[in-house]
Design a protein around this motif. Structure first.
Motif, PDB file in Angstrom:
ATOM      1  N   PRO A  22      22.229  17.991  32.436  1.00  0.00           N
ATOM      2  CA  PRO A  22      23.573  19.049  32.663  1.00  0.00           C
ATOM      3  C   PRO A  22      23.647  19.874  31.302  1.00  0.00           C
ATOM      4  N   ASP A  23      24.098  21.303  31.692  1.00  0.00           N
ATOM      5  CA  ASP A  23      24.615  22.019  30.518  1.00  0.00           C
ATOM      6  C   ASP A  23      25.306  21.726  29.728  1.00  0.00           C
ATOM      7  N   LEU A  29      24.634  18.407  22.551  1.00  0.00           N
ATOM      8  CA  LEU A  29      23.700  18.125  21.768  1.00  0.00           C
ATOM      9  C   LEU A  29      23.513  19.334  20.682  1.00  0.00           C
ATOM     10  N   ASP A  30      23.628  20.453  21.176  1.00  0.00           N
ATOM     11  CA  ASP A  30      23.325  21.574  20.149  1.00  0.00           C
ATOM     12  C   ASP A  30      24.502  21.511  19.053  1.00  0.00           C
ATOM     13  N   LYS A  31      25.775  21.297  19.556  1.00  0.00           N
ATOM     14  CA  LYS A  31      26.835  21.213  18.549  1.00  0.00           C
ATOM     15  C   LYS A  31      26.623  20.157  17.498  1.00  0.00           C
ATOM     16  N   SER A  37      22.839  19.659  10.609  1.00  0.00           N
ATOM     17  CA  SER A  37      22.441  20.766   9.671  1.00  0.00           C
ATOM     18  C   SER A  37      23.349  21.371   8.467  1.00  0.00           C
ATOM     19  N   GLU A  38      24.655  21.255   8.698  1.00  0.00           N
ATOM     20  CA  GLU A  38      25.677  21.775   7.897  1.00  0.00           C
ATOM     21  C   GLU A  38      26.003  20.597   6.946  1.00  0.00           C
ATOM     22  N   GLU A  39      25.649  19.245   7.115  1.00  0.00           N
ATOM     23  CA  GLU A  39      26.019  18.300   6.165  1.00  0.00           C
ATOM     24  C   GLU A  39      25.327  18.335   5.175  1.00  0.00           C
TER      25      GLU A  39
END
Length: 52
Positions: A22-23, A29-31, A37-39
């Motif tokens: 489901p979208d 998952l994208d979030k 990647s920001e950590e």
């Protein structure tokens, strides 16, 4: 009777596995990937700076 139940459960499971994700799960998952990647990758470097 037991075999029929087993066959039906396998069929339902197989159908469910083939359904697209489901979208809302894809967006979640994208979030999560973006947060990872920001950590900072190495927290030991940050803690040694804080100790100074």
């Amino acid at each position: 009777m037991q075999q029929q139940i087993d066959d039906n459960l396998r069929r339902v499971y197989s159908d469910t596995v083939q359904e697209p994700l489901p979208d809302r799960f894809s967006h979640l998952l994208d979030k999560l990937r973006a947060q990872e990647s920001e950590e900072p990758k190495d927290n030991s470097e940050q803690s040694s700076k804080d100790d100074s």
